[in-house]
Design an enzyme around this catalytic site. Structure first.
Site, short mmCIF file in Angstrom:
data_model
loop_
_atom_site.label_atom_id
_atom_site.label_comp_id
_atom_site.label_asym_id
_atom_site.label_seq_id
_atom_site.Cartn_x
_atom_site.Cartn_y
_atom_site.Cartn_z
N CYS A 155 16.19 42.51 73.75
CA CYS A 155 17.05 43.70 73.62
C CYS A 155 16.89 44.39 72.27
CB CYS A 155 18.50 43.32 73.83
SG CYS A 155 18.78 42.58 75.43
N HIS A 179 22.28 49.55 71.82
CA HIS A 179 21.63 48.93 72.97
C HIS A 179 22.66 48.82 74.09
CE1 HIS A 179 19.92 46.14 75.70
NE2 HIS A 179 20.71 45.14 75.34
N ASN A 216 21.46 47.40 82.16
CA ASN A 216 20.86 46.99 80.89
C ASN A 216 19.34 46.94 81.08
OD1 ASN A 216 19.81 45.51 78.75
ND2 ASN A 216 21.46 43.99 78.73
O1 UT7 Z 1 21.51 42.56 76.47
C1 UT7 Z 1 21.50 41.35 75.80
C2 UT7 Z 1 22.83 40.98 75.32
N1 UT7 Z 1 23.69 40.70 76.43
C3 UT7 Z 1 24.97 40.84 76.30
O2 UT7 Z 1 25.44 41.23 75.26
C4 UT7 Z 1 25.85 40.44 77.47
C5 UT7 Z 1 27.09 39.75 76.97
N2 UT7 Z 1 27.93 39.21 78.00
C6 UT7 Z 1 28.54 39.94 78.96
O3 UT7 Z 1 28.33 41.12 79.05
C7 UT7 Z 1 29.54 39.27 79.89
O4 UT7 Z 1 29.78 37.95 79.44
C8 UT7 Z 1 29.08 39.24 81.37
C9 UT7 Z 1 29.17 40.64 81.96
C10 UT7 Z 1 27.67 38.70 81.51
C11 UT7 Z 1 29.99 38.34 82.21
O5 UT7 Z 1 31.33 38.76 82.10
P1 UT7 Z 1 32.48 37.68 81.76
O6 UT7 Z 1 33.72 38.43 81.70
O7 UT7 Z 1 32.05 36.94 80.53
O8 UT7 Z 1 32.47 36.75 83.05
P2 UT7 Z 1 32.18 35.19 83.19
O9 UT7 Z 1 30.72 34.91 83.06
O10 UT7 Z 1 33.11 34.42 82.33
O11 UT7 Z 1 32.57 34.94 84.69
C12 UT7 Z 1 33.93 35.10 85.14
C13 UT7 Z 1 34.02 34.82 86.62
C14 UT7 Z 1 33.36 33.51 87.02
O12 UT7 Z 1 34.11 32.96 88.08
P3 UT7 Z 1 35.21 31.80 87.81
O13 UT7 Z 1 34.45 30.68 87.19
O14 UT7 Z 1 36.22 32.41 86.89
O15 UT7 Z 1 35.72 31.50 89.18
C15 UT7 Z 1 32.00 33.90 87.54
O16 UT7 Z 1 31.48 32.99 88.47
O17 UT7 Z 1 33.28 35.84 87.34
C16 UT7 Z 1 32.31 35.23 88.20
N3 UT7 Z 1 31.15 36.11 88.27
C17 UT7 Z 1 31.03 37.11 89.16
N4 UT7 Z 1 31.84 37.53 90.15
C18 UT7 Z 1 31.44 38.59 90.88
C19 UT7 Z 1 30.04 36.12 87.47
N5 UT7 Z 1 29.21 37.10 87.85
C20 UT7 Z 1 29.80 37.73 88.90
C21 UT7 Z 1 29.43 38.84 89.69
N6 UT7 Z 1 30.28 39.23 90.66
N7 UT7 Z 1 28.28 39.51 89.51
#
Ligand code: UT7
Length: 335
Positions: free
Chosen positions: A114, A262, A292
């Site tokens: 990135c 980014h 992204n």
């Molecule tokens: O470009 C390089 C740098 N990248 C970044 O800066 C990305 C940084 N991180 C993020 O943007 C976020 O952490 C994400 C968008 C990747 C994820 O969001 P989050 O709020 O951190 O969600 P999480 O990974 O903690 O997941 C929360 C819940 C989980 O379910 P449980 O365990 O609470 O039941 C996941 O399984 O959401 C679930 N989940 C989804 N649900 C529906 C994860 N992905 C999905 C999805 N659709 N696509």
């Protein structure tokens, strides 16, 4: 000593739009979750066989070259940033040299995910500053869609990434009050595996024959991201590296005319915007449309902002990136 300025910009995204609704048909996800957590509404995926990382980069480059008003013979060097090269080796830099029909100029590949475009700009800037080169073609391009785990298992990563390319021509600027004022680069390899794709890599070959044993259930062939950990580090590092760039040039946050971050997650951009108390006209986001696109995200966003007349001569433009490595960086530009 010279400065370098961005003389031409271009981008290319595939026509094929993939909505959140489309993704919900192949994995357990939904529009509400994706929009609430990331701001993304849709992204582009190549039609398989129609485009590669290199071909998208070449298309973006042609636009940038034309807008720069230079001939391709004037290009002295090529820098290509990507995490999704066409081949394991050689990298796409030489493929651009071939496909654009450039004379035998040097071609360098940057592997900083990135932050790749910011690193690439910084390298080009050094060559131009010292007088070694006059015009450098810098490309950021990514073809993510063919390498993602498009099942529910991979949803935490695969809904976020999209395909596309952006390019810039950096050229010699003799007026030292203009152009790139400084660049600031960092890394922290301690967190290398927190956002990574382990295979194919030579390290992986120690434990398995990569050709024979490409097991579809082996998750090391898919990108992995510890999302919340990456998010927390991103907001800290974005802030730090923007401040570092401003301080190095005795500038204030209020001097920023346009911040192009980014496009990792709209929530990250909004957090930075609020923290720095910038208004909506001072930050450019387009992750809603493209997802992204890693190394391509800054040049695509910068080109769009410029095309819309949101960047004018004399403006202070700040580019900032954070991503896998971890690596991060900023570029401070007097347009
Ligand atoms: O470009 C390089 C740098 N990248 C970044 O800066 C990305 C940084 N991180 C993020 O943007 C976020 O952490 C994400 C968008 C990747 C994820 O969001 P989050 O709020 O951190 O969600 P999480 O990974 O903690 O997941 C929360 C819940 C989980 O379910 P449980 O365990 O609470 O039941 C996941 O399984 O959401 C679930 N989940 C989804 N649900 C529906 C994860 N992905 C999905 C999805 N659709 N696509």
């Amino acid at each position: 000593m010279y400065h370098s300025k961005i003389k031409g910009l271009g981008y290319y995204v595939p026509e094929n739009v993939v909505t959140n609704e489309d993704l919900s048909k192949v994995m357990e996800t939904n529009d509400e979750w994706i929009q609430e957590r990331t701001g993304i509404q849709e992204r582009r995926h190549v039609i398989r066989g129609e485009d590669t990382t290199t071909s998208m980069g070449v298309k973006a480059a042609k636009v940038a070259i034309e807008r720069a008003g230079i001939a391709k013979e004037d290009i002295d060097f090529v820098i290509f940033a990507t995490l999704s090269p066409d081949y394991y080796f050689p990298g796409p830099g030489v493929l651009v040299q071939r496909d654009l029909g450039l004379k035998t100029v040097g071609a360098l590949d940057v592997r900083n995910q990135c932050s790749g475009f910011v690193y690439a700009i910084s390298i080009a800037d050094q060559y131009i500053k010292t007088g070694m080169y006059k015009n450098v073609l810098v490309i950021g391009s990514e073809l993510h869609s063919t390498g993602l785990d498009m099942t529910t298992r991979g949803r935490g990563v695969s809904v976020i990434f999209g395909d596309g390319a952006g390019a810039a021509i950096l050229s010699r600027e003799e007026d030292l009050s203009k152009g790139i004022l400084s660049t600031h680069l960092h890394s922290e390899g301690q967190h290398a595996e927190e956002l990574s794709l382990i295979a194919p890599g030579m390290g992986k070959r120690w434990v398995t024959d990569i050709i024979a044993d490409n097991d579809p259930n082996d998750e090391s062939y898919y990108p992995y991201m510890n999302g919340q950990f990456v998010f927390k580090n991103a907001v800290v590092r974005f802030s730090e590296v923007i401040n570092e760039g401003l301080q190095a040039n005795n500038l204030q946050i209020s001097d920023i005319n346009m911040l192009v971050p980014h496009q990792a997650n709209l929530r990250i951009s909004q957090f930075i915007q609020q923290k720095f108390k910038l208004n909506d006209d001072q930050v450019y986001n387009n992750i809603q449309k493209y997802g992204n696109t890693t190394a391509a995200s800054i040049p695509i966003a910068l080109t769009e902002a410029w095309e819309k007349g949101k960047i004018k001569e004399g403006d202070l433009v700040v580019l900032a990136a954070f991503g896998s490595g971890f690596t991060w960086g900023s570029v401070i530009i007097r347009w």
